[in-house]
Design an enzyme around this catalytic site. Structure first.
Site, PDB file in Angstrom:
ATOM      1  N   LYS A  25       0.861  -1.189   0.000  1.00  0.00           N
ATOM      2  CA  LYS A  25       0.000   0.000   0.000  1.00  0.00           C
ATOM      3  C   LYS A  25       0.892   1.231   0.000  1.00  0.00           C
ATOM      4  CE  LYS A  25      -4.542   0.533   0.344  1.00  0.00           C
ATOM      5  NZ  LYS A  25      -5.482  -0.514  -0.070  1.00  0.00           N
TER       6      LYS A  25
HETATM    7  N1  GLU Z   1      -7.061  -0.065  -3.130  1.00  0.00           N
HETATM    8  C1  GLU Z   1      -7.860  -1.230  -3.443  1.00  0.00           C
HETATM    9  C2  GLU Z   1      -7.921  -2.164  -2.260  1.00  0.00           C
HETATM   10  O1  GLU Z   1      -7.835  -1.755  -1.128  1.00  0.00           O
HETATM   11  C3  GLU Z   1      -7.424  -1.881  -4.741  1.00  0.00           C
HETATM   12  C4  GLU Z   1      -6.010  -2.339  -4.815  1.00  0.00           C
HETATM   13  C5  GLU Z   1      -5.604  -2.821  -6.199  1.00  0.00           C
HETATM   14  O2  GLU Z   1      -6.424  -2.817  -7.107  1.00  0.00           O
HETATM   15  O3  GLU Z   1      -4.422  -3.191  -6.344  1.00  0.00           O
HETATM   16  O4  GLU Z   1      -8.150  -3.345  -2.399  1.00  0.00           O
END
Ligand code: GLU
Length: 431
Positions: A121
Site C-alpha cells: 500500500k
Molecule cells: N485499493 C484497493 C484495495 O484496497 C485496490 C487495490 C488494487 O487494485 O491493487 O483493495
C-alpha cells in the site's frame, strides 16, 4: 523482536509501527493464527512488513514561490507470493501505521482470492480536495520518482485507493514510462481504458461486494427484492454498490458522504441524488430526504449495512446499536476488534473487508494479465470471471467458518494466512 510479540495476545509494536490501525491489523492476524496451526517463525515474520519507504519531498504550489513539504509512504508487506499489489491513498491522516495495516490486509486479501500477489500500500499525507489539478499532477509525479525503484510490473503494482483515481494512475504510468524510455501500462492498474485499463475496473469493488451480498443474503434468508440497505460513503465503492443493489430491487434508505447523511424510509432516488451531486459536489442540501448524522446513519434499522468509507467506524461504542442483519464491508478496516465481538454475540453476519472489497484488486489482477498479454477482454468476460472468483472465495470462507466454528472474518484471515504460510515454508529461508 519484542518479547511481548511471543506472548501473542498484546503486541507492543516497535515504536515506529505503533498506531491504532496497525495494531488492529496485527491483533486480527494474531487472533486468527491462534485458531490455526501456524508455524511460530512464520507468525513472527508476518507481523511486520518486509519493506517500507518513508519519504518527505517538495511539492511546488501553483503560486510559484510556495513549496510545501509533504510525507509519502510505500509499504510492501510480503514479497513471497509474486509482485506486491495495492493502492495509493491520498488523505490528510495517512501515516506509516495506516499504510502498513492496509498493506497487511492486501496480503490476506490477495491470498484469499488466490491472486499471485503479496500485499502493498502507498499513501501521501495531503488533502487532495484542497489542491488544484496541476498541483496534484506535480505531487503525483514527484511521489512516483521517490519510489520509482520499488515499483514495476514484476515488482510492485500500484492502483487507486481513497483520494486517487484513474487520472492519478495515468500520471504514475507516464512518469515511470519516461524513466524506462517506453510505455509500461502494466506498472499500474485502475488506469483509464484508453491507456490499457480494464473494462469494469472502475466499478469492480462495488460490483464484487454486491455479488457477495447476493450469496450472503441467500445464506441468512434475506430476500433482496424486499430488503433495505444503508450505505456509508458515496465515493467509488459506495456509489457503485448502491447502484447495483438498486438494480436488484433493494431499497436504499440511507447514504452518506463527508458532508452529511441522508435518510428516506421509502427509499432514496439515486438518480436524483446523482443530479444533486453533479450540481453541488456533495450530498448536503438534497431536499427530498431527511438529513441525519453519521452515527444516526450507522444505527438505522435495515437488512444490509455497507460501510464503504473510512476505517474505524463500527466500534465498541456503537456496535450494540448497529441494527442490520448483514454487514457488508466495502471499506478497509471499518470494524474494531471489540465491535467484532459484539456483532458476533448479536449474530450479525459479516462480509469482512478482505473479502467484501476484494473485487477491486481482482479486476486489477485481470488488468495486469491483459496488459502483460497485450490482449483486452470484454466487459462480460471481466464480470463473469469476477463473479466466479468472488463466489468461490465466499463459499470457501463460509465452509471454513462452519468447519472451524469461527466467524467470517477469522475464516477469511485463516484462508489467506494459510496460503501465505504454505508458500513461505516451501520457499524456505535465504540463505
Ligand atoms: N485499493 C484497493 C484495495 O484496497 C485496490 C487495490 C488494487 O487494485 O491493487 O483493495
Amino acid at each position: 523482536m519484542d518479547k511481548s510479540v511471543e506472548q501473542s495476545d498484546h503486541v507492543i509494536p516497535e515504536a515506529e509501527w505503533d498506531s491504532p490501525m496497525f495494531n488492529l491489523a496485527q491483533q486480527q492476524f494474531l487472533q486468527a493464527s491462534k485458531r490455526m496451526d501456524l508455524d511460530e517463525n512464520i507468525r513472527k515474520r508476518l507481523l511486520f512488513p518486509q519493506r517500507a519507504l518513508i519519504t518527505s519531498f517538495p511539492c511546488r504550489k501553483d503560486k510559484y514561490s510556495e513549496v510545501e513539504t509533504v510525507f509519502g509512504y510505500r509499504v510492501q508487506h510480503v514479497l513471497t507470493m509474486g509482485p506486491t499489489k495495492g493502492g495509493i491513498r491520498y488523505h490528510e491522516d495517512v501515516s506509516l501505521g495506516e499504510v502498513s495495516a492496509l498493506a497487511m490486509w492486501m496480503t490476506w486479501k490477495c491470498a484469499l482470492l488466490q491472486l499471485p500477489f503479496g500485499g502493498a500500500k502507498g499513501g501521501v499525507r495531503i488533502n487532495p480536495q484542497l489542491m488544484s489539478r496541476s498541483e496534484l499532477q506535480r505531487l503525483t509525479r514527484r511521489y512516483t520518482m521517490e519510489f520509482v525503484n520499488m515499483i514495476g510490473p514484476d515488482k510492485d503494482i500500484p492502483a487507486p485507493d481513497m483520494g486517487t483515481n484513474a487520472q492519478v494512475m495515468a500520471w504514475i504510468m507516464d512518469t515511470y514510462s519516461q524513466q524506462v524510455g517506453h510505455a509500461v501500462p502494466e506498472v499500474v492498474t485502475g488506469k483509464p481504458v484508453v491507456l490499457g485499463g480494464s473494462k469494469g475496473r472502475e466499478e469492480a469493488t462495488g460490483r464484487g461486494l454486491v455479488y457477495l451480498i447476493q450469496d450472503a443474503a441467500y445464506h441468512v434468508g434475506i430476500e433482496l427484492k424486499n430488503a433495505t440497505a444503508v450505505i456509508q460513503g458515496y465515493g467509488n465503492v459506495g456509489r457503485n454498490a448502491a447502484a447495483f443493489l438498486e438494480q436488484l430491487g433493494v431499497k436504499i434508505i440511507g447514504i452518506s458522504d463527508v458532508s452529511c447523511g441522508l435518510y428516506h424510509e421509502k427509499g432514496l432516488s439515486l438518480g436524483a441524488i446523482d443530479d444533486h451531486i453533479q450540481e453541488h459536489g456533495v450530498l448536503k442540501g438534497f431536499s427530498e430526504a431527511e438529513e441525519i448524522s453519521n452515527s444516526e446513519l450507522l444505527e438505522l434499522k435495515c437488512d444490509i449495512l455497507a460501510p464503504c468509507a473510512l476505517q474505524n467506524q463500527i466500534t465498541a461504542d456503537n456496535a450494540s446499536y448497529i441494527n442490520c442483519r448483514l454487514l457488508a464491508e466495502g471499506a478497509n478496516g471499518p470494524t474494531t476488534l471489540e465491535a467484532d465481538r459484539k456483532l458476533r454475540e448479536r449474530d450479525i453476519f459479516v462480509l469482512p473487508d478482505i473479502l467484501g472489497n476484494a473485487g477491486g484488486v481482482t479486476v486489477s489482477y485481470f488488468e495486469w494479465v491483459q496488459n502483460t498479454q497485450e490482449f483486452a477482454w470484454t466487459l462480460e468476460e471481466v464480470n463473469n470471471r469476477l463473479h466466479n472468483i468472488m463466489v468461490e472465495a465466499f463459499q470457501r470462507t463460509l465452509l471454513r467458518s462452519q468447519r472451524d466454528d469461527v466467524d467470517m472474518r477469522t475464516a477469511a484471515l485463516i484462508e489467506g494466512i494459510q496460503r501465505v504460510s504454505e508458500a513461505k515454508l516451501l520457499r524456505g529461508v535465504f540463505p
